[in-house]
Write a protein that holds these residues in place. Structure first.
Motif, PDB file in Angstrom:
ATOM      1  N   THR A 104      -0.431  26.241 -28.311  1.00 25.66           N
ATOM      2  CA  THR A 104      -1.383  25.493 -27.486  1.00 25.66           C
ATOM      3  C   THR A 104      -2.105  26.464 -26.576  1.00 25.66           C
ATOM      4  O   THR A 104      -1.491  27.331 -25.957  1.00 25.66           O
ATOM      5  CB  THR A 104      -0.688  24.411 -26.622  1.00 25.66           C
ATOM      6  OG1 THR A 104       0.084  25.033 -25.601  1.00 25.66           O
ATOM      7  CG2 THR A 104       0.211  23.533 -27.478  1.00 25.66           C
ATOM      8  N   ASP A 105      -3.438  26.323 -26.508  1.00 23.87           N
ATOM      9  CA  ASP A 105      -4.252  27.183 -25.642  1.00 23.87           C
ATOM     10  C   ASP A 105      -3.967  28.662 -25.896  1.00 23.87           C
ATOM     11  O   ASP A 105      -3.828  29.458 -24.947  1.00 23.87           O
ATOM     12  CB  ASP A 105      -4.024  26.851 -24.165  1.00 23.87           C
ATOM     13  CG  ASP A 105      -4.452  25.437 -23.824  1.00 23.87           C
ATOM     14  OD1 ASP A 105      -5.422  24.962 -24.438  1.00 23.87           O
ATOM     15  OD2 ASP A 105      -3.816  24.813 -22.956  1.00 23.87           O
ATOM     16  N   ASP A 106      -3.847  29.029 -27.189  1.00 20.86           N
ATOM     17  CA  ASP A 106      -3.630  30.416 -27.606  1.00 20.86           C
ATOM     18  C   ASP A 106      -2.298  30.992 -27.132  1.00 20.86           C
ATOM     19  O   ASP A 106      -2.122  32.209 -27.098  1.00 20.86           O
ATOM     20  CB  ASP A 106      -4.775  31.324 -27.106  1.00 20.86           C
ATOM     21  CG  ASP A 106      -6.113  30.929 -27.708  1.00 20.86           C
ATOM     22  OD1 ASP A 106      -6.134  30.561 -28.892  1.00 20.86           O
ATOM     23  OD2 ASP A 106      -7.131  30.991 -26.992  1.00 20.86           O
ATOM     24  N   SER A 107      -1.365  30.127 -26.746  1.00 20.74           N
ATOM     25  CA  SER A 107      -0.034  30.579 -26.338  1.00 20.74           C
ATOM     26  C   SER A 107       1.024  29.816 -27.125  1.00 20.74           C
ATOM     27  O   SER A 107       0.887  28.609 -27.356  1.00 20.74           O
ATOM     28  CB  SER A 107       0.189  30.350 -24.831  1.00 20.74           C
ATOM     29  OG  SER A 107      -0.708  31.115 -24.060  1.00 20.74           O
ATOM     30  N   TRP A 108       2.075  30.523 -27.522  1.00 16.88           N
ATOM     31  CA  TRP A 108       3.192  29.873 -28.211  1.00 16.88           C
ATOM     32  C   TRP A 108       4.129  29.294 -27.172  1.00 16.88           C
ATOM     33  O   TRP A 108       4.664  30.013 -26.332  1.00 16.88           O
ATOM     34  CB  TRP A 108       3.913  30.867 -29.122  1.00 16.88           C
ATOM     35  CG  TRP A 108       3.126  31.198 -30.356  1.00 16.88           C
ATOM     36  CD1 TRP A 108       2.387  32.319 -30.576  1.00 16.88           C
ATOM     37  CD2 TRP A 108       2.985  30.385 -31.514  1.00 16.88           C
ATOM     38  NE1 TRP A 108       1.783  32.265 -31.801  1.00 16.88           N
ATOM     39  CE2 TRP A 108       2.137  31.090 -32.416  1.00 16.88           C
ATOM     40  CE3 TRP A 108       3.479  29.137 -31.908  1.00 16.88           C
ATOM     41  CZ2 TRP A 108       1.780  30.582 -33.661  1.00 16.88           C
ATOM     42  CZ3 TRP A 108       3.123  28.624 -33.145  1.00 16.88           C
ATOM     43  CH2 TRP A 108       2.290  29.345 -34.012  1.00 16.88           C
ATOM     44  N   ILE A 109       4.300  27.971 -27.210  1.00 14.21           N
ATOM     45  CA  ILE A 109       5.085  27.264 -26.212  1.00 14.21           C
ATOM     46  C   ILE A 109       6.404  26.824 -26.833  1.00 14.21           C
ATOM     47  O   ILE A 109       6.435  26.207 -27.905  1.00 14.21           O
ATOM     48  CB  ILE A 109       4.319  26.037 -25.676  1.00 14.21           C
ATOM     49  CG1 ILE A 109       2.937  26.466 -25.146  1.00 14.21           C
ATOM     50  CG2 ILE A 109       5.122  25.335 -24.588  1.00 14.21           C
ATOM     51  CD1 ILE A 109       2.993  27.488 -24.040  1.00 14.21           C
ATOM     52  N   LEU A 110       7.498  27.118 -26.154  1.00 12.79           N
ATOM     53  CA  LEU A 110       8.826  26.767 -26.639  1.00 12.79           C
ATOM     54  C   LEU A 110       9.068  25.267 -26.499  1.00 12.79           C
ATOM     55  O   LEU A 110       8.705  24.659 -25.501  1.00 12.79           O
ATOM     56  CB  LEU A 110       9.894  27.537 -25.858  1.00 12.79           C
ATOM     57  CG  LEU A 110      11.363  27.275 -26.214  1.00 12.79           C
ATOM     58  CD1 LEU A 110      11.665  27.715 -27.638  1.00 12.79           C
ATOM     59  CD2 LEU A 110      12.276  27.991 -25.223  1.00 12.79           C
ATOM     60  N   LEU A 111       9.687  24.685 -27.522  1.00 12.75           N
ATOM     61  CA  LEU A 111      10.076  23.279 -27.471  1.00 12.75           C
ATOM     62  C   LEU A 111      11.518  23.172 -26.993  1.00 12.75           C
ATOM     63  O   LEU A 111      12.405  23.836 -27.526  1.00 12.75           O
ATOM     64  CB  LEU A 111       9.936  22.631 -28.856  1.00 12.75           C
ATOM     65  CG  LEU A 111       8.532  22.664 -29.473  1.00 12.75           C
ATOM     66  CD1 LEU A 111       8.532  21.951 -30.819  1.00 12.75           C
ATOM     67  CD2 LEU A 111       7.518  22.020 -28.542  1.00 12.75           C
ATOM     68  N   LEU A 112      11.735  22.331 -25.995  1.00 13.63           N
ATOM     69  CA  LEU A 112      13.045  22.207 -25.370  1.00 13.63           C
ATOM     70  C   LEU A 112      13.642  20.832 -25.635  1.00 13.63           C
ATOM     71  O   LEU A 112      12.932  19.833 -25.699  1.00 13.63           O
ATOM     72  CB  LEU A 112      12.935  22.424 -23.851  1.00 13.63           C
ATOM     73  CG  LEU A 112      12.313  23.734 -23.386  1.00 13.63           C
ATOM     74  CD1 LEU A 112      12.057  23.682 -21.886  1.00 13.63           C
ATOM     75  CD2 LEU A 112      13.218  24.899 -23.722  1.00 13.63           C
ATOM     76  N   ARG A 113      14.960  20.785 -25.746  1.00 18.96           N
ATOM     77  CA  ARG A 113      15.648  19.505 -25.921  1.00 18.96           C
ATOM     78  C   ARG A 113      15.678  18.708 -24.623  1.00 18.96           C
ATOM     79  O   ARG A 113      15.722  17.483 -24.633  1.00 18.96           O
ATOM     80  CB  ARG A 113      17.086  19.750 -26.398  1.00 18.96           C
ATOM     81  CG  ARG A 113      17.184  20.214 -27.830  1.00 18.96           C
ATOM     82  CD  ARG A 113      16.898  19.094 -28.795  1.00 18.96           C
ATOM     83  NE  ARG A 113      17.197  19.459 -30.168  1.00 18.96           N
ATOM     84  CZ  ARG A 113      17.131  18.633 -31.187  1.00 18.96           C
ATOM     85  NH1 ARG A 113      16.756  17.388 -30.996  1.00 18.96           N
ATOM     86  NH2 ARG A 113      17.422  19.035 -32.416  1.00 18.96           N
ATOM     87  N   GLU A 114      15.677  19.398 -23.490  1.00 17.51           N
ATOM     88  CA  GLU A 114      15.694  18.756 -22.184  1.00 17.51           C
ATOM     89  C   GLU A 114      14.470  19.188 -21.396  1.00 17.51           C
ATOM     90  O   GLU A 114      14.018  20.329 -21.523  1.00 17.51           O
ATOM     91  CB  GLU A 114      16.963  19.125 -21.402  1.00 17.51           C
ATOM     92  CG  GLU A 114      18.258  18.713 -22.084  1.00 17.51           C
ATOM     93  CD  GLU A 114      18.435  17.203 -22.115  1.00 17.51           C
ATOM     94  OE1 GLU A 114      17.823  16.519 -21.274  1.00 17.51           O
ATOM     95  OE2 GLU A 114      19.174  16.717 -22.986  1.00 17.51           O
ATOM     96  N   PRO A 115      13.889  18.311 -20.579  1.00 19.08           N
ATOM     97  CA  PRO A 115      12.726  18.695 -19.777  1.00 19.08           C
ATOM     98  C   PRO A 115      13.071  19.808 -18.811  1.00 19.08           C
ATOM     99  O   PRO A 115      14.168  19.881 -18.286  1.00 19.08           O
ATOM    100  CB  PRO A 115      12.349  17.407 -19.040  1.00 19.08           C
ATOM    101  CG  PRO A 115      13.584  16.576 -19.062  1.00 19.08           C
ATOM    102  CD  PRO A 115      14.302  16.929 -20.340  1.00 19.08           C
TER     103      PRO A 115
END
Length: 203
Positions: A104-115
């Motif tokens: 997203t927005d040219d950045s790789w964002i980590l997906l987390l199980r918890e907020p």
């Protein structure tokens, strides 16, 4: 042979992502009072880590799992595989090691199980008190309500406002009025209530 098949499969997935992205050019932006950014993937709800956290890993060889196929309103949680509550339809999703990332927005964002850091409520600092977004639209006529001023600055949703007139929502310039013990803010042509919570009132 296996590598050729892998490359071909990756190219097909990438093509589908591009098509999905092009088809979503005329999307509507989500509401300004968004909840936690999330993505539903592989029958599980994941939360997007903050954009403030950057990853320097090389993602070129990471396994392409697919792409974001649909979106819901920013005030809702996604509930279908490939669906996000951010306007990122067509964004590729990759796996690196045991971690899953979305671009997203040219950045790789980590997906987390918890907020994580995004789990801060929308709020506005006014007259040295923190008021919290309730989502309640005031239907009655408030034309005679006292105009207090306007939102003068904003910070990211990972931050708590620390200056009077500052919000952690993209509502700079929005007028603010008194409404009983609460305040109301004009968002998308609707007056939305922000309440002073008990812990703040007792300080």
């Amino acid at each position: 042979m296996k590598r050729a098949r892998y490359i071909m499969a990756s190219m097909i997935l990438a093509g589908l992502c591009i098509l999905a992205s092009v088809a979503f050019i005329h999307r509507e932006e989500p509401p300004l009072w968004d909840i936690i950014p999330a993505l539903f993937w592989d029958d599980s709800l994941y939360y997007l880590e903050s954009h403030e956290i950057k990853y320097e890993e090389d993602f070129s060889d990471a396994a392409l799992l697919g792409c974001v196929t649909s979106t819901v309103d920013g005030s809702e949680f996604p509930d279908k595989n490939g669906q996000s509550n951010r306007p990122i339809q067509g964004a590729p999703v990759k796996q690196l090691g045991d971690k899953i990332f979305v671009l997203t927005d040219d950045s790789w964002i980590l997906l987390l199980r918890e907020p994580s850091l995004w789990n801060l409520p929308p709020s506005l600092l006014w007259n040295d008190s923190l008021y919290f977004y309730t989502g309640l639209e005031i239907k009655e006529d408030v034309s005679d309500a006292v105009l207090l001023g306007e939102v003068t600055s904003t910070v990211d949703r990972i931050d708590i406002p620390n200056q009077n007139g500052q919000a952690n929502m993209a509502i700079q310039g929005a007028p603010v009025k008194q409404y009983g013990e609460s305040i109301i803010v004009l968002i998308h042509d609707s007056w939305i209530e922000f309440e002073l919570r008990e812990e703040e009132a007792n300080q």
